[in-house]
Design a protein around this motif. Structure first.
Motif, PDB file in Angstrom:
ATOM      1  N   THR A 187      61.135  84.737   9.008  1.00 19.39           N
ATOM      2  CA  THR A 187      59.323  85.149  10.101  1.00 19.39           C
ATOM      3  C   THR A 187      59.688  85.732  10.902  1.00 19.39           C
ATOM      4  O   THR A 187      60.939  85.162  11.568  1.00 19.39           O
ATOM      5  N   ARG A 188      58.907  86.231  11.016  1.00 19.98           N
ATOM      6  CA  ARG A 188      59.040  87.290  12.724  1.00 19.98           C
ATOM      7  C   ARG A 188      58.017  86.909  13.803  1.00 19.98           C
ATOM      8  O   ARG A 188      57.339  86.732  13.265  1.00 19.98           O
ATOM      9  N   VAL A 191      68.469  81.841  14.543  1.00 21.33           N
ATOM     10  CA  VAL A 191      67.818  83.686  15.055  1.00 21.33           C
ATOM     11  C   VAL A 191      68.534  84.337  14.369  1.00 21.33           C
ATOM     12  O   VAL A 191      69.505  84.508  14.750  1.00 21.33           O
ATOM     13  N   THR A 192      68.261  84.785  13.498  1.00 21.33           N
ATOM     14  CA  THR A 192      68.702  85.828  12.272  1.00 21.33           C
ATOM     15  C   THR A 192      68.679  87.516  12.975  1.00 21.33           C
ATOM     16  O   THR A 192      69.654  87.689  12.997  1.00 21.33           O
ATOM     17  N   ALA A 193      68.033  88.158  13.526  1.00 20.67           N
ATOM     18  CA  ALA A 193      67.584  88.556  14.113  1.00 20.67           C
ATOM     19  C   ALA A 193      66.947  88.719  15.173  1.00 20.67           C
ATOM     20  O   ALA A 193      65.658  88.399  15.315  1.00 20.67           O
ATOM     21  N   TYR A 242      61.072  92.081  19.593  1.00 20.18           N
ATOM     22  CA  TYR A 242      61.038  91.736  17.835  1.00 20.18           C
ATOM     23  C   TYR A 242      62.265  90.429  17.824  1.00 20.18           C
ATOM     24  O   TYR A 242      62.752  90.548  18.266  1.00 20.18           O
ATOM     25  N   VAL A 243      61.732  89.436  17.770  1.00 19.26           N
ATOM     26  CA  VAL A 243      62.522  88.017  17.838  1.00 19.26           C
ATOM     27  C   VAL A 243      61.960  87.444  15.726  1.00 19.26           C
ATOM     28  O   VAL A 243      61.166  87.885  15.167  1.00 19.26           O
ATOM     29  N   GLN A 244      63.771  87.462  15.115  1.00 21.99           N
ATOM     30  CA  GLN A 244      63.087  86.903  13.485  1.00 21.99           C
ATOM     31  C   GLN A 244      63.764  85.727  13.529  1.00 21.99           C
ATOM     32  O   GLN A 244      65.865  86.039  13.836  1.00 21.99           O
ATOM     33  N   VAL A 245      63.386  84.989  13.063  1.00 23.28           N
ATOM     34  CA  VAL A 245      64.287  83.643  12.364  1.00 23.28           C
ATOM     35  C   VAL A 245      63.827  83.609  10.663  1.00 23.28           C
ATOM     36  O   VAL A 245      63.360  83.646  10.545  1.00 23.28           O
ATOM     37  N   GLY A 246      64.747  82.565  10.894  1.00 21.12           N
ATOM     38  CA  GLY A 246      65.038  82.076   9.394  1.00 21.12           C
ATOM     39  C   GLY A 246      66.028  81.055   8.800  1.00 21.12           C
ATOM     40  O   GLY A 246      67.436  81.064   9.670  1.00 21.12           O
ATOM     41  N   ASP A 247      66.720  80.503   7.317  1.00 21.37           N
ATOM     42  CA  ASP A 247      67.137  79.567   6.915  1.00 21.37           C
ATOM     43  C   ASP A 247      69.092  80.370   6.818  1.00 21.37           C
ATOM     44  O   ASP A 247      69.428  79.561   6.347  1.00 21.37           O
TER      45      ASP A 247
END
Length: 114
Positions: free
Chosen positions: A3-4, A71-73, A104-109
């Protein structure tokens, strides 16, 4: 699941923002928020708001567990430059460039990409 959140046109130099973004890349979101809270740079507050938005998007839209998010990206790109002019001697003018950036911030598991 990724999700970003995107923040465009922030009055921040991309170069200064990248210094803060490098500190939280790949970290769990609770640790990243803690780092941003105690970082004494203007970019930390802007990136914190973007990270909060990405966390809220993941929780609301995807039903993600907040405790497992990372924080994946995160990357910051240069955006349009505001050009202003200042009066100088002998009727001349000098251009002043005010930089803006897109965050741009992308989070994930999933683990962070190298």
């Amino acid at each position: 699941m990724e999700t970003r959140a995107i923040v465009k046109g922030v009055r921040l130099s991309a170069q200064k923002g990248r210094l803060v973004a490098d500190m939280i890349r790949g970290k769990p979101v609770d640790q990243a928020l803690n780092i941003l809270q105690f970082t004494q740079k203007r970019a930390a507050g802007i990136i914190r708001k973007a990270l909060d938005s990405a966390i809220a998007n993941a929780e609301h839209n995807d039903g993600a567990d907040v405790d497992e998010l990372r924080v994946t990206a995160i990357y910051i790109e240069k955006a349009t430059t505001l050009r202003r002019f200042r009066a100088r001697a002998k009727g001349r003018g000098t251009r002043i460039n005010k930089q803006t950036a897109n965050v741009y911030v992308q989070v994930g598991d999933t683990p962070a990409k190298k």
